[in-house]
Design a protein around this motif. Structure first.
Motif, PDB file in Angstrom:
ATOM      1  N   HIS A 182      48.854  32.782  21.128  1.00  0.00           N
ATOM      2  CA  HIS A 182      49.131  33.376  22.230  1.00  0.00           C
ATOM      3  C   HIS A 182      51.037  33.031  22.349  1.00  0.00           C
ATOM      4  O   HIS A 182      51.265  31.838  22.074  1.00  0.00           O
ATOM      5  CB  HIS A 182      48.838  33.086  23.501  1.00  0.00           C
ATOM      6  N   GLU A 205      60.168  41.049  22.083  1.00  0.00           N
ATOM      7  CA  GLU A 205      60.082  42.477  22.041  1.00  0.00           C
ATOM      8  C   GLU A 205      59.927  42.823  20.535  1.00  0.00           C
ATOM      9  O   GLU A 205      60.020  41.703  19.730  1.00  0.00           O
ATOM     10  CB  GLU A 205      61.504  42.959  22.379  1.00  0.00           C
ATOM     11  N   ILE A 206      59.678  44.075  20.122  1.00  0.00           N
ATOM     12  CA  ILE A 206      59.313  44.442  19.046  1.00  0.00           C
ATOM     13  C   ILE A 206      60.317  45.312  18.518  1.00  0.00           C
ATOM     14  O   ILE A 206      60.378  46.577  19.188  1.00  0.00           O
ATOM     15  CB  ILE A 206      57.854  44.903  18.714  1.00  0.00           C
ATOM     16  N   GLU A 212      55.443  46.117  22.931  1.00  0.00           N
ATOM     17  CA  GLU A 212      54.418  45.488  22.215  1.00  0.00           C
ATOM     18  C   GLU A 212      54.327  46.432  20.791  1.00  0.00           C
ATOM     19  O   GLU A 212      55.091  47.395  20.551  1.00  0.00           O
ATOM     20  CB  GLU A 212      53.060  45.264  22.621  1.00  0.00           C
ATOM     21  N   THR A 253      53.824  46.400  16.132  1.00  0.00           N
ATOM     22  CA  THR A 253      54.291  45.708  14.981  1.00  0.00           C
ATOM     23  C   THR A 253      55.504  45.934  14.564  1.00  0.00           C
ATOM     24  O   THR A 253      55.862  47.179  14.465  1.00  0.00           O
ATOM     25  CB  THR A 253      53.208  46.139  13.996  1.00  0.00           C
ATOM     26  N   ASP A 270      52.711  41.066  14.804  1.00  0.00           N
ATOM     27  CA  ASP A 270      51.947  42.256  15.643  1.00  0.00           C
ATOM     28  C   ASP A 270      51.762  41.240  16.899  1.00  0.00           C
ATOM     29  O   ASP A 270      51.093  40.269  17.059  1.00  0.00           O
ATOM     30  CB  ASP A 270      50.734  42.388  15.039  1.00  0.00           C
ATOM     31  N   LEU A 271      52.231  42.121  18.107  1.00  0.00           N
ATOM     32  CA  LEU A 271      52.158  41.287  19.567  1.00  0.00           C
ATOM     33  C   LEU A 271      51.560  42.611  20.294  1.00  0.00           C
ATOM     34  O   LEU A 271      51.902  43.557  20.302  1.00  0.00           O
ATOM     35  CB  LEU A 271      53.635  41.227  20.129  1.00  0.00           C
ATOM     36  N   GLN A 272      50.465  42.176  21.022  1.00  0.00           N
ATOM     37  CA  GLN A 272      49.738  42.723  21.709  1.00  0.00           C
ATOM     38  C   GLN A 272      49.615  42.116  23.182  1.00  0.00           C
ATOM     39  O   GLN A 272      49.134  40.989  23.211  1.00  0.00           O
ATOM     40  CB  GLN A 272      48.534  43.117  21.120  1.00  0.00           C
ATOM     41  N   TYR A 273      49.566  43.100  24.377  1.00  0.00           N
ATOM     42  CA  TYR A 273      49.304  42.291  25.749  1.00  0.00           C
ATOM     43  C   TYR A 273      48.026  42.849  25.854  1.00  0.00           C
ATOM     44  O   TYR A 273      47.452  43.830  26.321  1.00  0.00           O
ATOM     45  CB  TYR A 273      50.385  42.993  26.624  1.00  0.00           C
ATOM     46  N   GLU A 274      46.887  41.791  25.404  1.00  0.00           N
ATOM     47  CA  GLU A 274      45.482  42.267  25.639  1.00  0.00           C
ATOM     48  C   GLU A 274      44.788  40.881  25.947  1.00  0.00           C
ATOM     49  O   GLU A 274      45.120  39.825  25.805  1.00  0.00           O
ATOM     50  CB  GLU A 274      44.944  42.640  24.148  1.00  0.00           C
ATOM     51  N   PRO A 284      50.402  37.451  25.880  1.00  0.00           N
ATOM     52  CA  PRO A 284      50.228  38.405  24.808  1.00  0.00           C
ATOM     53  C   PRO A 284      49.691  37.659  23.610  1.00  0.00           C
ATOM     54  O   PRO A 284      50.070  36.646  23.214  1.00  0.00           O
ATOM     55  CB  PRO A 284      51.530  38.892  24.268  1.00  0.00           C
ATOM     56  N   VAL A 331      49.722  37.077  19.287  1.00  0.00           N
ATOM     57  CA  VAL A 331      50.728  37.470  18.388  1.00  0.00           C
ATOM     58  C   VAL A 331      49.901  37.139  16.899  1.00  0.00           C
ATOM     59  O   VAL A 331      49.542  36.039  16.760  1.00  0.00           O
ATOM     60  CB  VAL A 331      52.059  36.829  18.685  1.00  0.00           C
TER      61      VAL A 331
END
Length: 451
Positions: free
Chosen positions: A269, A278-279, A290, A292, A317-321, A330, A332
């Motif tokens: 995380h 940021e991506i 978010e 890749t 790869d970053l995801q708010y999940e 998030p 990562v």
């Protein structure tokens, strides 16, 4: 021009005891559990962005670059070359007398990449470092096997562990005073419970222990904190299997400090309550919340060296999940550095891809170390196999790589001690780091990186 950040950072007291704690004397900054959803996390971020942009104009670099009242959405990327070009204090955002420490990233060419911190920021560094799924406590003995010198990571772990009440063993991996034979003794005699090192280090300890006549285990270990190089899931599982302790992977940089760590569910995380991620898509120039692409960061409480949209150039790869751990941060995955790897038979290969197949080999083959050379039309791999199963292991690995990576592959087994010579493990040498993937014209006979 002077702008007060009013961060609430403090320089004294003690850090809380585990993930999400913000007990008496802690940094006073957000702690896991202070927000209950990604929406409230975003509100926390938004509250800090404008003050940070204003504060950044205290530095000579951003004073020239930013207009009064400018928003972060209109700020261009800050690149590593900007930090090098601003060496030593062109990024300084506070009076020089407020600085507590000065650091530089390793591996720089030309001007170094500087980083500096106030005393208050050191409390924040410790606060983030102790966010662990296996926390540090007074009952622990932590072996710090990361470079000290000008690099942040060793000093940070040392200070954070002390403030958590742990006993610290400063086993700097670039000191002639702490060769691998001594590391093995310290791990065993001091009943070390936690270690802070690269993943490669932990496998060298196993080899060094075996070279000294031990079985390669360290029974007191209850977790290994690792960082400093990418590691595949297969290598991580192999380390855990050999040492019977969980591997807690960390991610960060000298310029900012800790950025992410594993949760109790084994997912990494990002500390998005302290650093806005940021991506960036270099092909389009777009920046998204978010996805890749290249990781761009804006520390939300950075005093000494404010950074706005700093491009680390790491592909993530970053995801708010949602995650069962409930941290509401998030996830990562660090995928590597842009441009790393080699082309084999028209396919781009990176170290992690090859490593994943090496450590999928059954544990009874005993493979700890490997190296590979990327030739134009094939991948040539060597693996250390201590027993009589070299032919079986080689054939299995070649078949796996060819089937899944789609390249021709030639694998050969070499005796134990070939790639990481046993004689070196008993000598008074400084850091050794086995290099694994080579280009077609590189000499892989000298695969041990020193210092």
């Amino acid at each position: 021009m002077t702008v007060s950040l009013n961060t609430g950072l403090v320089g004294g007291g003690t850090v809380g005891g585990g993930p999400g704690t913000s007990g008496p004397g802690s940094s006073g900054l957000p702690a896991i559990g202070d927000w209950t959803s990604f929406e409230t996390l975003r509100a926390l971020q938004e509250e800090r962005i404008a003050p940070m942009v204003r504060h950044a104009r205290n530095s000579p670099f951003y004073e020239k670059r930013l207009e009064p009242g400018q928003s972060l959405a209109t700020v261009g990327l800050t690149q590593k070359r900007d930090l090098r070009d601003s060496y030593p204090f062109g990024m300084l955002g506070v009076p020089r007398e407020r600085l507590a420490t000065y650091h530089e990233s390793s591996g720089s060419t030309g001007n170094p990449t500087p980083a500096y911190f106030t005393e208050a920021e050191w409390t924040d560094l410790a606060d983030r470092f102790i966010r662990k799924s296996v926390p540090i406590g007074p009952e622990d003995t932590l072996l710090v096997r990361i470079p000290y010198g000008l690099v942040l990571a060793g000093h940070m772990a040392h200070w954070a562990a002390m403030r958590s009440g742990a006993t610290v063993v400063p086993g700097d991996c670039r000191s002639l005073a702490v060769p691998y034979s001594r590391v093995v003794r310290l791990l065993r005699d001091l009943d070390v419970t936690l270690t802070w090192s690269t993943p490669s280090e932990s496998l060298i300890w196993v080899a060094a222990a075996r070279a000294a006549g031990y079985d390669g285990s360290f029974p007191a270990l209850r977790a290994l904190y690792v960082a400093g190089e990418p590691t595949s899931s297969a290598r991580r599982r192999r380390i855990e299997e050999i040492l019977s302790a969980p591997v807690i992977e960390e991610y960060g940089c000298t310029e900012v400090g800790p950025l992410a760590s594993d949760c109790p569910q084994g997912r990494m995380h990002f500390w998005a309550d302290r650093v806005l991620p940021e991506i960036y898509n270099p092909a389009t120039g777009d920046i998204a919340a978010e996805g890749t692409g290249q990781l761009v960061i804006t520390p939300l409480y950075r005093e000494a060296m404010p950074l706005l949209r700093y491009n680390l150039e790491d592909v993530v790869d970053l995801q708010y999940e949602d995650c069962p751990c409930g941290w509401k941060l998030p996830t990562v995955q660090v995928l590597g550095r842009l441009g790393q790897g080699y082309t084999v038979g028209g396919r781009r290969l990176g170290q992690i891809q090859v490593e994943e197949h090496v450590y999928r080999l059954p544990a009874d083959h005993g493979v700890l170390f490997w190296r590979a050379r990327a030739e134009q039309d094939r991948l040539v791999v060597q693996i250390e196999v201590p027993g009589e199963t070299g032919g079986e292991a080689s054939a299995s690995l070649a078949a796996s790589i060819e089937a899944e990576l789609g390249v021709r592959c030639a694998v050969s087994a070499v005796p134990e001690g070939t790639l990481v010579p046993s004689r070196l493990l008993a000598q008074r040498l400084d850091a050794m780091k086995p290099r694994k993937l080579f280009g077609p014209d590189e000499d892989w006979e000298h695969a041990i990186l020193r210092g």
